[in-house]
Motif scaffolding. Structure first.
Motif, PDB file in Angstrom:
ATOM      1  N   GLU A 269       0.831  -1.196   0.000  1.00  0.00           N
ATOM      2  CA  GLU A 269       0.000   0.000   0.000  1.00  0.00           C
ATOM      3  C   GLU A 269       0.874   1.258   0.000  1.00  0.00           C
ATOM      4  N   ALA A 270       1.897   1.271   0.861  1.00  0.00           N
ATOM      5  CA  ALA A 270       2.783   2.428   0.963  1.00  0.00           C
ATOM      6  C   ALA A 270       3.574   2.631  -0.329  1.00  0.00           C
ATOM      7  N   ILE A 271       4.134   1.561  -0.874  1.00  0.00           N
ATOM      8  CA  ILE A 271       4.923   1.668  -2.099  1.00  0.00           C
ATOM      9  C   ILE A 271       4.049   2.120  -3.268  1.00  0.00           C
ATOM     10  N   SER A 272       2.829   1.631  -3.342  1.00  0.00           N
ATOM     11  CA  SER A 272       1.918   2.043  -4.418  1.00  0.00           C
ATOM     12  C   SER A 272       1.645   3.532  -4.353  1.00  0.00           C
ATOM     13  N   LYS A 273       1.367   4.038  -3.159  1.00  0.00           N
ATOM     14  CA  LYS A 273       1.106   5.473  -3.013  1.00  0.00           C
ATOM     15  C   LYS A 273       2.355   6.292  -3.331  1.00  0.00           C
ATOM     16  N   LEU A 274       3.497   5.848  -2.835  1.00  0.00           N
ATOM     17  CA  LEU A 274       4.753   6.541  -3.079  1.00  0.00           C
ATOM     18  C   LEU A 274       5.050   6.623  -4.568  1.00  0.00           C
ATOM     19  N   TYR A 275       4.901   5.519  -5.272  1.00  0.00           N
ATOM     20  CA  TYR A 275       5.331   5.485  -6.656  1.00  0.00           C
ATOM     21  C   TYR A 275       4.298   6.059  -7.616  1.00  0.00           C
ATOM     22  N   ARG A 276       3.043   5.954  -7.280  1.00  0.00           N
ATOM     23  CA  ARG A 276       2.016   6.546  -8.149  1.00  0.00           C
ATOM     24  C   ARG A 276       2.034   8.072  -8.047  1.00  0.00           C
ATOM     25  N   ASP A 277       2.331   8.576  -6.858  1.00  0.00           N
ATOM     26  CA  ASP A 277       2.355  10.033  -6.680  1.00  0.00           C
ATOM     27  C   ASP A 277       3.525  10.653  -7.447  1.00  0.00           C
ATOM     28  N   VAL A 278       4.704  10.087  -7.284  1.00  0.00           N
ATOM     29  CA  VAL A 278       5.899  10.637  -7.931  1.00  0.00           C
ATOM     30  C   VAL A 278       6.764   9.486  -8.453  1.00  0.00           C
ATOM     31  N   PRO A 279       6.522   9.027  -9.682  1.00  0.00           N
ATOM     32  CA  PRO A 279       7.419   8.005 -10.251  1.00  0.00           C
ATOM     33  C   PRO A 279       8.861   8.520 -10.267  1.00  0.00           C
ATOM     34  N   ARG A 280       9.801   7.674  -9.882  1.00  0.00           N
ATOM     35  CA  ARG A 280      11.169   8.131  -9.660  1.00  0.00           C
ATOM     36  C   ARG A 280      12.146   7.387 -10.551  1.00  0.00           C
ATOM     37  N   GLY A 281      13.194   8.122 -10.953  1.00  0.00           N
ATOM     38  CA  GLY A 281      14.247   7.494 -11.734  1.00  0.00           C
ATOM     39  C   GLY A 281      15.147   6.630 -10.888  1.00  0.00           C
ATOM     40  N   SER A 282      15.148   6.896  -9.581  1.00  0.00           N
ATOM     41  CA  SER A 282      15.909   6.072  -8.642  1.00  0.00           C
ATOM     42  C   SER A 282      15.082   5.890  -7.381  1.00  0.00           C
ATOM     43  N   LEU A 283      15.325   4.795  -6.697  1.00  0.00           N
ATOM     44  CA  LEU A 283      14.565   4.494  -5.489  1.00  0.00           C
ATOM     45  C   LEU A 283      15.533   3.987  -4.430  1.00  0.00           C
ATOM     46  N   ALA A 284      15.633   4.711  -3.326  1.00  0.00           N
ATOM     47  CA  ALA A 284      16.529   4.336  -2.229  1.00  0.00           C
ATOM     48  C   ALA A 284      15.706   3.724  -1.107  1.00  0.00           C
ATOM     49  N   ILE A 285      16.045   2.489  -0.749  1.00  0.00           N
ATOM     50  CA  ILE A 285      15.305   1.714   0.243  1.00  0.00           C
ATOM     51  C   ILE A 285      16.250   1.334   1.371  1.00  0.00           C
ATOM     52  N   ALA A 286      15.815   1.514   2.603  1.00  0.00           N
ATOM     53  CA  ALA A 286      16.611   1.106   3.762  1.00  0.00           C
ATOM     54  C   ALA A 286      15.819   0.125   4.592  1.00  0.00           C
ATOM     55  N   ASP A 287      16.435  -1.004   4.915  1.00  0.00           N
ATOM     56  CA  ASP A 287      15.840  -1.988   5.822  1.00  0.00           C
ATOM     57  C   ASP A 287      16.648  -1.948   7.114  1.00  0.00           C
ATOM     58  N   LEU A 288      16.034  -1.482   8.183  1.00  0.00           N
ATOM     59  CA  LEU A 288      16.721  -1.259   9.450  1.00  0.00           C
ATOM     60  C   LEU A 288      16.514  -2.449  10.382  1.00  0.00           C
ATOM     61  N   GLY A 289      17.621  -2.989  10.901  1.00  0.00           N
ATOM     62  CA  GLY A 289      17.550  -4.205  11.698  1.00  0.00           C
ATOM     63  C   GLY A 289      17.355  -5.405  10.802  1.00  0.00           C
ATOM     64  N   CYS A 290      18.149  -5.483   9.728  1.00  0.00           N
ATOM     65  CA  CYS A 290      17.943  -6.507   8.696  1.00  0.00           C
ATOM     66  C   CYS A 290      18.314  -7.907   9.156  1.00  0.00           C
ATOM     67  N   SER A 291      19.171  -8.041  10.177  1.00  0.00           N
ATOM     68  CA  SER A 291      19.670  -9.315  10.664  1.00  0.00           C
ATOM     69  C   SER A 291      20.331 -10.094   9.523  1.00  0.00           C
ATOM     70  N   SER A 292      20.343 -11.427   9.616  1.00  0.00           N
ATOM     71  CA  SER A 292      20.895 -12.262   8.550  1.00  0.00           C
ATOM     72  C   SER A 292      20.109 -13.556   8.508  1.00  0.00           C
ATOM     73  N   GLY A 293      20.096 -14.189   7.352  1.00  0.00           N
ATOM     74  CA  GLY A 293      19.310 -15.403   7.198  1.00  0.00           C
ATOM     75  C   GLY A 293      18.295 -15.254   6.091  1.00  0.00           C
ATOM     76  N   PRO A 294      17.348 -16.173   5.996  1.00  0.00           N
ATOM     77  CA  PRO A 294      16.404 -16.192   4.871  1.00  0.00           C
ATOM     78  C   PRO A 294      15.459 -15.002   4.826  1.00  0.00           C
ATOM     79  N   ASN A 295      15.309 -14.261   5.941  1.00  0.00           N
ATOM     80  CA  ASN A 295      14.400 -13.120   5.945  1.00  0.00           C
ATOM     81  C   ASN A 295      15.029 -11.846   5.419  1.00  0.00           C
ATOM     82  N   THR A 296      16.366 -11.782   5.354  1.00  0.00           N
ATOM     83  CA  THR A 296      17.054 -10.520   5.110  1.00  0.00           C
ATOM     84  C   THR A 296      16.623  -9.865   3.806  1.00  0.00           C
ATOM     85  N   PHE A 297      16.531 -10.648   2.726  1.00  0.00           N
ATOM     86  CA  PHE A 297      16.216 -10.068   1.421  1.00  0.00           C
ATOM     87  C   PHE A 297      14.735 -10.172   1.070  1.00  0.00           C
TER      88      PHE A 297
END
Length: 374
Positions: free
Chosen positions: A38-66
């Motif tokens: 829902e958030a990404i749809s609103k973000l991208y429909r409002d202002v389509p971007r040539g680049s998109l910077a994403i941060a995952d905070l507390g990413c840990s490690s293992g199968p959930n990271t990506f």
């Protein structure tokens, strides 16, 4: 206790590693997928971007990271096809404390990219740049107005430090029914300071109109000692106190050990966001998940070919393993290595008994918010 040095999930691929004992966190990521989309749809429909910077905070490690990164990229690619616009270049920042197993993440990066390229609709490989960012999210991590989307799941319930002035929290390792009033006040004030600082730092880093989606363990009840927020730690304290009664560890060792953790209520989260003022709240969602996620959930396909989530038929065993992957470094730093096996053996027995007699669930709070205009 220097939390930034001690707090991290168990690394590697061993039996007690976070990579092999994070089924609960997988389930919560899937449960909250719709909020992120829902958030990404609103973000991208409002202002389509040539680049998109994403941060995952507390990413840990293992199968959930990506997992979140993959889902966000695939959702944006679908939007680009629908809107008939060019795909952006993606910059992905993976953040956790310095003790996190970043080596495991980097080793799996190529296999993740290969898998992602085969899953993208249309077959065009997205241009992705990855960076590991070690450091506490209770301070600045990124340049001014450099992020479009920030995500964090099952990390913000951890505090930057054990609250000061909780030395009289005898027999407890967190807020409990027998904790004195000053302990509740100290934990709440630490949460206020930390969450406010988190919001201030992200306000500097997120562009106007950018989004954050945060999920953390909380409670429905306004009473901070209620079971829905503290029961899992109360039972660990019970295991430690059993060892005190048997003379295995000293009473003062338990009395001086407190978890740097806070399970906030939805109203507490809302008040801090409104008070800080940089973000507008789109929604706050409360959900529940069984302590033993294997009751109704199967592991998703792992990005780590060598990783295999461990699941048994014993709910107490599964939950004890999950908690060990999370809490073992904290316990090791305080009690030493010799006690760990005994602590978790008793903890498993207590969990099995309680889970056979009552319904045991974690409460999740998910908040979606937008960076206000200055």
């Amino acid at each position: 206790m220097e939390v930034a040095q001690v707090l991290h999930m168990n690394g590697g691929m061993g039996e007690s590693s976070y990579a092999n004992n994070s089924l609960l966190q997988q389930k919560v990521l899937c449960m909250t997928k719709w909020v992120r989309e829902e958030a990404i749809s609103k973000l991208y429909r409002d202002v389509p971007r040539g680049s998109l910077a994403i941060a995952d905070l507390g990413c840990s490690s293992g199968p959930n990271t990506f997992f979140v990164v993959s889902e966000v990229i695939k959702h944006v690619e679908r939007l680009c096809l629908e809107l008939k616009i060019e795909s952006p270049q993606y910059t992905i920042f993976l953040n956790d404390l310095p003790g996190n197993d970043f080596n495991n993440i980097f080793k799996s990066l190529e296999s993740f990219k290969h898998k992602l390229n085969h899953e993208i609709i249309g077959g065009t490989a997205p241009t992705c740049f990855f960076a590991g960012v070690p450091g506490s999210f209770y301070g600045r991590l990124f340049p001014h107005k450099s992020l479009h989307f920030v995500h964090s799941s099952y990390s913000l319930h951890w505090l930057s430090q054990v609250p000061e002035g909780v030395e009289n929290n005898k027999g407890n390792i967190y807020m409990g029914s027998t904790s004195p009033p000053n302990v509740f006040k100290a934990y709440f004030h630490q949460f206020q300071r930390d969450f406010s600082m988190f919001l201030k730092c992200r306000a500097e880093e997120v562009v106007e109109g950018g989004y954050m989606v945060l999920t953390f363990l909380g409670r429905k009840n306004e009473d901070p000692s209620s079971k829905d927020g503290s029961y899992i730690w109360q039972l660990m304290a019970t295991a430690l106190n059993h060892m005190v009664s048997e003379g295995i560890i000293k009473e003062e060792e338990v009395d001086s050990f407190n978890i740097p953790y806070y399970s906030a209520s939805p109203s507490e989260v809302r008040r801090e966001i409104v008070k800080e003022g940089s973000f507008s709240i789109n929604r706050i969602n409360v959900s529940e998940v069984n302590w033993d996620a294997s009751n109704e959930w199967k592991p998703m396909e792992s990005e780590y070919s060598e990783s295999e989530i461990l699941v048994s038929g014993d709910g107490g065993y599964n939950v004890a393993k999950c908690m060990r992957a999370v809490a073992e470094p904290l316990l090791l730093s305080h009690f030493g290595e010799d006690m760990i096996e005994q602590v978790f053996k008793r903890y498993q027995q207590i969990l099995t008994d309680r889970m056979s007699k009552e319904k045991t669930q974690f409460v999740n709070i998910t908040v979606s918010m937008t960076r206000r205009s200055a």
